[in-house]
Design a protein around this motif. Structure first.
Motif, short mmCIF file in Angstrom:
data_model
loop_
_atom_site.label_atom_id
_atom_site.label_comp_id
_atom_site.label_asym_id
_atom_site.label_seq_id
_atom_site.Cartn_x
_atom_site.Cartn_y
_atom_site.Cartn_z
N UNK A 23 -125.75 25.48 -6.86
CA UNK A 23 -126.51 26.73 -6.81
C UNK A 23 -125.94 27.69 -5.80
N UNK A 24 -125.55 27.18 -4.64
CA UNK A 24 -124.93 28.02 -3.62
C UNK A 24 -123.58 28.54 -4.10
N UNK A 25 -122.86 27.72 -4.82
CA UNK A 25 -121.54 28.11 -5.32
C UNK A 25 -121.64 29.30 -6.27
N UNK A 26 -122.57 29.25 -7.20
CA UNK A 26 -122.71 30.32 -8.19
C UNK A 26 -123.15 31.64 -7.56
N UNK A 27 -123.84 31.57 -6.43
CA UNK A 27 -124.32 32.79 -5.76
C UNK A 27 -123.38 33.26 -4.67
N UNK A 28 -122.28 32.56 -4.44
CA UNK A 28 -121.40 32.85 -3.31
C UNK A 28 -120.25 33.77 -3.70
N UNK A 29 -119.61 34.33 -2.68
CA UNK A 29 -118.40 35.11 -2.89
C UNK A 29 -117.23 34.16 -3.13
N UNK A 30 -116.09 34.73 -3.51
CA UNK A 30 -114.92 33.90 -3.80
C UNK A 30 -114.51 33.06 -2.59
N UNK A 31 -114.51 33.69 -1.40
CA UNK A 31 -114.14 32.96 -0.19
C UNK A 31 -115.13 31.84 0.12
N UNK A 32 -116.41 32.13 -0.07
CA UNK A 32 -117.43 31.12 0.19
C UNK A 32 -117.34 29.97 -0.82
N UNK A 33 -116.98 30.31 -2.07
CA UNK A 33 -116.84 29.28 -3.10
C UNK A 33 -115.74 28.28 -2.73
N UNK A 34 -114.66 28.79 -2.18
CA UNK A 34 -113.59 27.89 -1.75
C UNK A 34 -114.05 26.94 -0.64
N UNK A 35 -114.88 27.46 0.26
CA UNK A 35 -115.42 26.62 1.33
C UNK A 35 -116.33 25.53 0.76
N UNK A 36 -117.18 25.92 -0.19
CA UNK A 36 -118.10 24.96 -0.81
C UNK A 36 -117.31 23.86 -1.53
N UNK A 37 -116.25 24.25 -2.25
CA UNK A 37 -115.43 23.25 -2.93
C UNK A 37 -114.77 22.31 -1.93
N UNK A 38 -114.42 22.84 -0.77
CA UNK A 38 -113.82 21.97 0.26
C UNK A 38 -114.83 20.95 0.76
N UNK A 39 -116.12 21.33 0.81
CA UNK A 39 -117.15 20.37 1.19
C UNK A 39 -117.20 19.22 0.19
N UNK A 40 -117.13 19.56 -1.08
CA UNK A 40 -117.19 18.55 -2.14
C UNK A 40 -116.00 17.61 -2.04
#
Length: 231
Positions: free
Chosen positions: A114-131
């Motif tokens: 849910x956070x990924x879909x609402x995030x900016x491109x830079x934030x999405x990369x950070x979220x993927x790094x968490x995974x």
């Protein structure tokens, strides 16, 4: 004392676990192909069928804990200390599984997508790094997780009474499980391809049917024998 009703419950849980594993197998067959992007796989984990799969597998760990408890303490005798040590090994396995599957379900499958879909491109990369980091940690923790279950399986197989003769079934299942985990540990952490991923992945569900089908038979046969003695 392990009662006839507890054996029956454990046997039914073995059958239920086979059904849950079959559902998981089906869900994995719907997942994106391995060569597809990690993003597709990450978002697929948030799909309802993936979330249901994770819920069922998380709850199954408590069922496994009960099954292990019944197996470890079903046969009273001189090996109480070894039975307890074996149960401790199985308990470590269940505890680590509950922790990892809870993080996977509530954090990487429910919160982060849910956070990924609402995030900016830079934030999405950070979220993927968490995974990715969680997956690496998960892989590392599978060493003590698998090792503790392997240890419990070998110990219980060694001390489990050989009589009556049907006990050879449960002893064989325990030895088989211990050897399976030993080969996977050597393959995954020592780099010696004794049980590589493609073969293990193909044989995983049949091995579940074999081990838990025989456990269910043994547990339910125990109950029938007890009823026959009473009558």
């Amino acid at each position: 004392m392990i009662t006839s009703g507890m054996r029956k419950g454990a046997g039914i849980l073995c059958i239920t676990y086979m059904a849950v594993q079959s559902f998981q197998w089906w869900v994995f067959s719907k997942a994106p192909l391995p060569e597809s992007s990690g993003i597709k796989d990450f978002l697929f984990s948030a799909e309802p069928i993936s979330v249901v799969r994770s819920w069922l597998m998380l709850l199954s760990m408590f069922a496994l804990f009960f099954i292990f408890f019944v197996l470890c303490f079903d046969q009273p005798g001189k090996n109480k200390a070894w039975n307890f040590i074996a149960f401790c090994g199985f308990s470590v396995f269940c505890l680590l599984e509950v922790i990892l599957r809870s993080i996977e379900l509530f954090y990487t499958q429910i919160q982060l997508p849910g956070e990924y879909l609402a995030a900016s491109t830079a934030q999405q990369e950070i979220i993927l790094s968490y995974v990715i980091q969680f997956q690496k940690i998960q892989g590392a923790l599978y060493f003590p997780l698998g090792f503790s279950q392997m240890l419990g399986s070998f110990i219980l197989a060694l001390v489990f009474p050989a009589t009556p003769q049907r006990n050879y079934v449960i002893k064989a299942v325990l030895y088989f499980n211990g050897i399976r985990l030993l080969l996977r540990t050597i393959t995954g952490y020592l780099g010696v391809e004794l049980f590589p991923d493609p073969i293990y992945g193909t044989l995983y569900l049949p091995m579940v049917y074999l081990m838990f089908g025989l456990k269910a038979w043994w547990l339910l046969a125990q109950r029938k024998s007890a009823q026959a003695v009473i009558s």
